[in-house]
Design a protein around this motif. Structure first.
Motif, PDB file in Angstrom:
ATOM      1  N   GLU A  22      12.455 -15.144  -8.559  1.00  0.00           N
ATOM      2  CA  GLU A  22      11.004 -14.917  -8.490  1.00  0.00           C
ATOM      3  C   GLU A  22      10.657 -13.986  -7.335  1.00  0.00           C
ATOM      4  N   ARG A  23      11.338 -14.151  -6.201  1.00  0.00           N
ATOM      5  CA  ARG A  23      11.094 -13.284  -5.048  1.00  0.00           C
ATOM      6  C   ARG A  23      11.522 -11.857  -5.361  1.00  0.00           C
ATOM      7  N   GLN A  25      11.663 -10.344  -8.158  1.00  0.00           N
ATOM      8  CA  GLN A  25      10.789  -9.690  -9.128  1.00  0.00           C
ATOM      9  C   GLN A  25       9.644  -8.952  -8.433  1.00  0.00           C
ATOM     10  N   ARG A  26       9.365  -9.315  -7.179  1.00  0.00           N
ATOM     11  CA  ARG A  26       8.291  -8.649  -6.434  1.00  0.00           C
ATOM     12  C   ARG A  26       8.799  -7.462  -5.623  1.00  0.00           C
ATOM     13  N   TYR A  27      10.118  -7.187  -5.664  1.00  0.00           N
ATOM     14  CA  TYR A  27      10.674  -6.046  -4.943  1.00  0.00           C
ATOM     15  C   TYR A  27      10.267  -4.752  -5.646  1.00  0.00           C
ATOM     16  N   ASP A 114      13.024 -11.912   3.797  1.00  0.00           N
ATOM     17  CA  ASP A 114      12.644 -13.076   2.984  1.00  0.00           C
ATOM     18  C   ASP A 114      13.316 -14.349   3.500  1.00  0.00           C
TER      19      ASP A 114
END
Length: 324
Positions: A22-23, A25-27, A114
Motif C-alpha cells: 500500500e505504501r 503504491q503511493r511512490y 518510510d
C-alpha cells in the motif's frame, strides 16, 4: 516439511507485505513498479526467500509467543521490512555497482524514510529504542567498511554477523514494547549466531561471484587460513582457487556452523524459532557440500558413468521394484 520459523506466521507476514505494498503504491512512477517487484522477490512464498525473513519476522514471533499486541507487532514488522529493503539495495550497490545503482539508491531512500516514520509511530524521540537503533547502524557501518582490510571470520566467526546487524531492530523493538529491556543483549547474542550462519550459507553459495568482484567471503577466508595464507579479497591467489572444492575444507567450514548451532541449541536466551531456522541453515550448508562432493565423485568415475548418473531420471519405488 514445515518451516517452523515461518509457516505458522504466514497470515501475519502477508498482512505486513500488504501494508508495504500500500505504501509503495503511493511512490512516484517509475519507482512504484520497481518497488513492487523487489517486494515480490522478497515474499516468502518464493522458496529461496524463506530464510531471509529474519530481517522482519521477529516482532511477529513475539506477538504469538510473548503477547506483543498485534497492531504493534505488524507495524514494527512493516518498518523492519522497509528498512531491510533499504539495506538490500545499499548492499547490492556496494557489492556490484551497475547501471541500476541510481534506481536502487533512490528507492532505498524512500524505503528508509518510510521505515523511520513507521518506527516513529511506535517509539517517541526520547525512547531508548533510538540509542539501540544508532548502535545497530554503527555496527553495520563499521562492518561493511572493515571488510576491506580486516579478516573478520578469522578473528571471530560471529563478527560476520555485524553486516546484518540491522536485522536486530525488530527483536530490540519488540522487547522494548514488551517492557523487557534486560533481554535485549542475550537475545541479540543468540540472534547473532543465526545471522552468522545465514552469512556463511550465502558466502558458500556466492563464492565464485565474490571471488570475481573482490567481495569479502567467509569461505574464501576459511580456505586461506587453512593454507596458512593471508586472505586478500582481490586478486585471489591461485592456491585458493584450486582448493575451493576441497572436500576437507568444505566439511570443516560446515563444522564451524554446526559448532555454533550446538551453542545456540543449549542457550537459555534463544527463541525456539532461532533454533529451528539455524538448524535448517546448517542442514542446507551440509547438503550443498554433499552435493558438490557427490558431483566430484561421479566425475572421478569416468565420463560415461557421469553421463548416466546425471541424465537418467530418478526412479520411483515402484519403478525400482519393477526393474529388479
Amino acid at each position: 516439511m514445515q518451516r517452523e520459523w515461518l509457516d505458522p506466521y504466514l497470515l501475519d507476514v502477508q498482512a505486513v507485505f500488504s501494508s508495504a505494498e500500500e505504501r509503495f503504491q503511493r511512490y512516484p512512477e517509475p519507482l512504484v513498479g520497481h518497488a513492487l517487484e523487489q517486494l515480490r522477490l522478497l515474499h516468502p512464498s518464493r522458496k529461496e526467500s524463506g530464510h531471509s525473513c529474519i530481517g522482519y519476522i521477529t516482532p511477529l514471533w513475539m506477538q504469538h509467543t510473548e503477547g506483543l499486541p498485534s497492531e504493534q507487532a505488524h507495524l514494527l514488522s512493516t518498518a523492519c521490512l522497509l528498512h531491510m529493503l533499504y539495506f538490500l539495495n545499499l548492499d547490492d550497490v556496494m557489492d556490484e555497482p551497475t547501471e541500476e545503482s541510481v534506481l536502487k539508491l533512490s528507492l532505498g531512500n524512500l524505503y528508509y524514510v518510510d521505515a523511520l516514520q513507521t518506527y516513529g509511530a511506535l517509539f517517541e524521540s526520547s525512547s531508548v529504542f533510538w540509542i539501540h537503533f544508532r548502535k545497530v547502524i554503527l555496527d553495520w557501518a563499521v562492518s561493511v567498511n572493515g571488510e576491506l582490510h580486516l579478516d573478520y571470520f578469522q578473528q571471530n566467526p560471529l563478527l560476520i554477523a555485524q553486516k546484518a546487524s540491522p536485522s536486530q531492530i525488530g527483536i530490540i523493538g519488540a522487547l522494548l514494547l514488551l517492557e523487557q529491556p534486560d533481554r535485549i543483549v542475550p537475545v541479540c547474542s543468540a540472534m547473532n549466531i543465526v545471522l552468522m550462519t545465514l552469512q556463511m550459507t550465502d558466502d558458500f553459495t556466492d563464492t565464485k561471484q565474490d571471488a570475481v568482484h573482490g567481495n569479502y567471503n567467509s569461505y574464501l577466508s576459511h580456505i586461506s587460513a587453512a593454507l596458512q595464507q593471508e586472505y586478500l579479497t582481490h586478486p585471489l591467489k591461485d592456491s585458493i582457487h584450486q582448493n575451493v572444492f576441497n572436500s576437507h575444507l568444505m566439511n570443516s567450514y560446515a563444522d564451524i556452523a554446526h559448532h555454533f548451532n550446538r551453542i545456540l541449541a543449549t542457550s537459555n536466551s534463544s527463541l525456539p524459532q532461532f533454533i529451528s531456522l539455524n538448524s535448517y541453515l546448517c542442514n542446507t550448508l551440509v547438503q550443498a557440500v554433499h552435493d558438490i562432493i557427490g558431483h566430484k565423485q561421479r566425475l572421478y568415475r569416468g565420463g560415461f558413468h557421469y553421463w548416466i548418473s546425471e541424465s537418467q531420471p530418478e526412479l520411483s519405488d515402484e519403478e525400482q521394484a519393477d526393474s529388479v
